[in-house]
Design a protein around this motif. Sequence first.
Motif, mmCIF file in Angstrom:
data_model
loop_
_atom_site.group_PDB
_atom_site.id
_atom_site.type_symbol
_atom_site.label_atom_id
_atom_site.label_comp_id
_atom_site.label_asym_id
_atom_site.label_seq_id
_atom_site.Cartn_x
_atom_site.Cartn_y
_atom_site.Cartn_z
ATOM 1 N N SER A 177 51.110 -86.165 -89.492
ATOM 2 C CA SER A 177 50.010 -86.876 -88.830
ATOM 3 C C SER A 177 48.869 -85.894 -88.607
ATOM 4 O O SER A 177 49.048 -84.663 -88.708
ATOM 5 C CB SER A 177 50.451 -87.440 -87.469
ATOM 6 O OG SER A 177 50.727 -86.366 -86.579
ATOM 7 N N GLY A 178 47.715 -86.450 -88.278
ATOM 8 C CA GLY A 178 46.567 -85.605 -87.949
ATOM 9 C C GLY A 178 46.842 -84.765 -86.712
ATOM 10 O O GLY A 178 46.436 -83.599 -86.627
ATOM 11 N N THR A 179 47.533 -85.363 -85.747
ATOM 12 C CA THR A 179 47.861 -84.635 -84.519
ATOM 13 C C THR A 179 48.667 -83.380 -84.824
ATOM 14 O O THR A 179 48.386 -82.292 -84.308
ATOM 15 C CB THR A 179 48.669 -85.553 -83.566
ATOM 16 O OG1 THR A 179 47.832 -86.633 -83.163
ATOM 17 C CG2 THR A 179 49.170 -84.804 -82.344
ATOM 18 N N THR A 213 46.390 -80.625 -86.396
ATOM 19 C CA THR A 213 45.523 -79.862 -85.487
ATOM 20 C C THR A 213 46.358 -78.965 -84.576
ATOM 21 O O THR A 213 45.948 -77.840 -84.272
ATOM 22 C CB THR A 213 44.645 -80.803 -84.633
ATOM 23 O OG1 THR A 213 45.488 -81.743 -83.964
ATOM 24 C CG2 THR A 213 43.629 -81.534 -85.489
ATOM 25 N N TYR A 241 37.699 -85.946 -81.018
ATOM 26 C CA TYR A 241 39.123 -86.228 -80.849
ATOM 27 C C TYR A 241 39.883 -85.497 -81.944
ATOM 28 O O TYR A 241 39.507 -85.570 -83.112
ATOM 29 C CB TYR A 241 39.367 -87.739 -80.941
ATOM 30 C CG TYR A 241 40.816 -88.137 -80.802
ATOM 31 C CD1 TYR A 241 41.464 -88.051 -79.571
ATOM 32 C CD2 TYR A 241 41.539 -88.620 -81.892
ATOM 33 C CE1 TYR A 241 42.805 -88.428 -79.439
ATOM 34 C CE2 TYR A 241 42.869 -89.001 -81.764
ATOM 35 C CZ TYR A 241 43.497 -88.904 -80.528
ATOM 36 O OH TYR A 241 44.810 -89.280 -80.403
ATOM 37 N N HIS A 242 40.917 -84.780 -81.524
ATOM 38 C CA HIS A 242 41.714 -84.036 -82.508
ATOM 39 C C HIS A 242 43.194 -84.402 -82.392
ATOM 40 O O HIS A 242 44.065 -83.544 -82.553
ATOM 41 C CB HIS A 242 41.516 -82.531 -82.313
ATOM 42 C CG HIS A 242 40.078 -82.104 -82.380
ATOM 43 N ND1 HIS A 242 39.347 -82.145 -83.552
ATOM 44 C CD2 HIS A 242 39.222 -81.657 -81.423
ATOM 45 C CE1 HIS A 242 38.107 -81.726 -83.312
ATOM 46 N NE2 HIS A 242 38.004 -81.438 -82.038
ATOM 47 N N GLU A 250 34.917 -81.738 -85.322
ATOM 48 C CA GLU A 250 34.798 -82.790 -86.337
ATOM 49 C C GLU A 250 33.419 -82.567 -86.945
ATOM 50 O O GLU A 250 32.408 -82.803 -86.275
ATOM 51 C CB GLU A 250 34.811 -84.185 -85.687
ATOM 52 C CG GLU A 250 36.125 -84.650 -85.129
ATOM 53 C CD GLU A 250 35.986 -86.083 -84.581
ATOM 54 O OE1 GLU A 250 35.820 -87.017 -85.378
ATOM 55 O OE2 GLU A 250 36.022 -86.266 -83.361
ATOM 56 N N ASN A 278 34.735 -89.954 -83.657
ATOM 57 C CA ASN A 278 35.502 -90.427 -82.507
ATOM 58 C C ASN A 278 34.720 -90.643 -81.221
ATOM 59 O O ASN A 278 35.303 -90.914 -80.176
ATOM 60 C CB ASN A 278 36.680 -89.482 -82.271
ATOM 61 C CG ASN A 278 37.762 -89.697 -83.325
ATOM 62 O OD1 ASN A 278 38.317 -90.775 -83.430
ATOM 63 N ND2 ASN A 278 38.035 -88.673 -84.123
ATOM 64 N N VAL A 286 40.315 -84.608 -90.650
ATOM 65 C CA VAL A 286 41.304 -85.691 -90.730
ATOM 66 C C VAL A 286 40.604 -86.997 -91.115
ATOM 67 O O VAL A 286 41.104 -87.768 -91.935
ATOM 68 C CB VAL A 286 42.059 -85.824 -89.388
ATOM 69 C CG1 VAL A 286 42.821 -87.149 -89.294
ATOM 70 C CG2 VAL A 286 43.024 -84.653 -89.210
ATOM 71 N N MET A 287 39.419 -87.224 -90.531
ATOM 72 C CA MET A 287 38.685 -88.446 -90.850
ATOM 73 C C MET A 287 37.696 -88.252 -92.005
ATOM 74 O O MET A 287 37.562 -89.102 -92.875
ATOM 75 C CB MET A 287 37.933 -88.934 -89.607
ATOM 76 C CG MET A 287 37.370 -90.323 -89.740
ATOM 77 S SD MET A 287 36.421 -90.824 -88.308
ATOM 78 C CE MET A 287 37.676 -91.155 -87.087
ATOM 79 N N LYS A 331 44.954 -88.996 -92.797
ATOM 80 C CA LYS A 331 44.440 -90.289 -93.260
ATOM 81 C C LYS A 331 44.448 -90.425 -94.786
ATOM 82 O O LYS A 331 45.472 -90.771 -95.364
ATOM 83 C CB LYS A 331 43.040 -90.531 -92.663
ATOM 84 C CG LYS A 331 43.107 -90.546 -91.114
ATOM 85 C CD LYS A 331 41.848 -90.987 -90.451
ATOM 86 C CE LYS A 331 41.808 -90.746 -88.968
ATOM 87 N NZ LYS A 331 42.254 -91.824 -88.124
HETATM 88 N N1 PMP Z 1 41.572 -85.616 -85.852
HETATM 89 C C1 PMP Z 1 40.658 -86.559 -86.089
HETATM 90 C C2 PMP Z 1 39.261 -86.170 -86.427
HETATM 91 C C3 PMP Z 1 41.015 -87.904 -86.022
HETATM 92 O O1 PMP Z 1 40.079 -88.855 -86.248
HETATM 93 C C4 PMP Z 1 42.349 -88.246 -85.703
HETATM 94 C C5 PMP Z 1 42.819 -89.700 -85.611
HETATM 95 N N2 PMP Z 1 41.891 -90.663 -85.546
HETATM 96 C C6 PMP Z 1 43.257 -87.220 -85.475
HETATM 97 C C7 PMP Z 1 42.840 -85.912 -85.567
HETATM 98 C C8 PMP Z 1 44.691 -87.523 -85.138
HETATM 99 O O2 PMP Z 1 45.338 -88.053 -86.231
HETATM 100 P P1 PMP Z 1 46.684 -88.927 -86.035
HETATM 101 O O3 PMP Z 1 46.269 -90.182 -85.347
HETATM 102 O O4 PMP Z 1 47.167 -89.137 -87.444
HETATM 103 O O5 PMP Z 1 47.626 -88.106 -85.241
#
Ligand code: PMP
Length: 431
Positions: free
Chosen positions: A116-118, A121, A144-145, A206, A211, A241-242, A267
């Motif tokens: 996942s993006g989470t 990061t 948002y990260h 970002e 976000n 991520v985005m 993503k």
């Molecule tokens: N970073 C950015 C820039 C995001 O937009 C997002 C999710 N929208 C995340 C990290 C987190 O990604 P995830 O929801 O897959 O954990």
Amino acid sequence: MNNERSHELFARAQRTLVGGVNSPVRAFRSVGGNPVYMTAGEGAWMTDADGNRYLDYVGSWGPLIVGHSHPAVVAALHEAIARGTSFGTCSAPEVELAEKVKEFFPSLEKIRFVNSGTEATMGAIRLARGATGCDKIVKFAGCYHGHGDAFLVKAGSGALTFGAPDSAGVPASVAQETLTARFNDLPNVAELFDNNAGRIAAVIVEPVVGNMGVVPPAPDFLAGLRQLCDAHGALLIFDEVMTGFRVARGGAQALYGVRPDLTTLGKIIGGGLPVGAFGGLAKIMDLLSPLGPVYQAGTLSGNPLAMAAGLATLKLLTPDLYAALEAKSARLADGLARAAAAAGVAAQVNRVGSMLTLFFTDRAVTDLESAQTTDTKRFAAFFREMLDAGVYLPPSNYEAWFVSAAHSDDDIEVTIRAAERALRGVYQAQL
Ligand code: PMP
């Protein structure tokens, strides 16, 4: 529009799932009404549990740049699934996807896949701390990260939508290592470096914010961050991520010509399956386990289905696809701005490539403070009118809309016509 089945499902869901959802913005709380339960997606369209059809501008929050159920992605998944769903071993697709990512993002000399993006990061920040021996990070208000502790400080997206940009449950000792700056304000970042000399591991940004709604970087903002990080021995992390494969095939770093030390992705590289990645300079990435002392691991990381969907998606991303996306997105943004002006509604449309946001404000939106001048009640009314007209927008004004390659010129026209009617209604409504 009949939403009976969706209402029933939501009533049931609330008895077992927290707030009825598995991710907060899906609950529709800031726009009112109940969430709609989707059962199928094809191209630019989704169908809900009651059989209603919607033109989709959420695209699973960004991954679906080629639209829902693209035949090439579905075929790749069928082929992969027939061979097994997960091995927990090394497998060829992870090597192929890594090579493909590197082709588009040359700054990613070495890559680690996560889910996942989470996770991406969180991994990148731990690595930056391990590499520099410093604990503090700089992030920007409204960015948002993901939901890692270190990032839930003045966070955007759902945290902002629900008025909880600083989450309960984050230890003060963790939060105090996160310094917050104003987006597009280099002097503010310079001041943080001066006040925390030798203690900042990384600046994470970002590069185009999605976000707090879409907010582009001012000219030279990203280059200025690069210079400040170099001058102070901190790493520059682009959270793409985005924006990765979205604002350009090579992401914001290609679009603006600034090379970060580390990049996080998610993503689109998963093609709609759960994938994230982080990567960057080999000398830093090689500090990760098993080569180095910074630990990171994952049971399903590099999962063959996720790699297959990602690879099939990336193979579709041609320069022609981006040219067409740009033209359609520009037409949509212009149409929305004209519709708002014609209805007498104060509005700003921010757009970079196929990411855009319509803010209900007369101020230029360049940072969190200006984003928060948007009239969220007006957005909620607009959202509901659009939903009724069969256009599915993100259920919060602090989010990006995504145009996909599957949106036709007709789809864009239908959307603009719906927006014209909705904006007239929004203007007349007593809010
Ligand atoms: N970073 C950015 C820039 C995001 O937009 C997002 C999710 N929208 C995340 C990290 C987190 O990604 P995830 O929801 O897959 O954990």
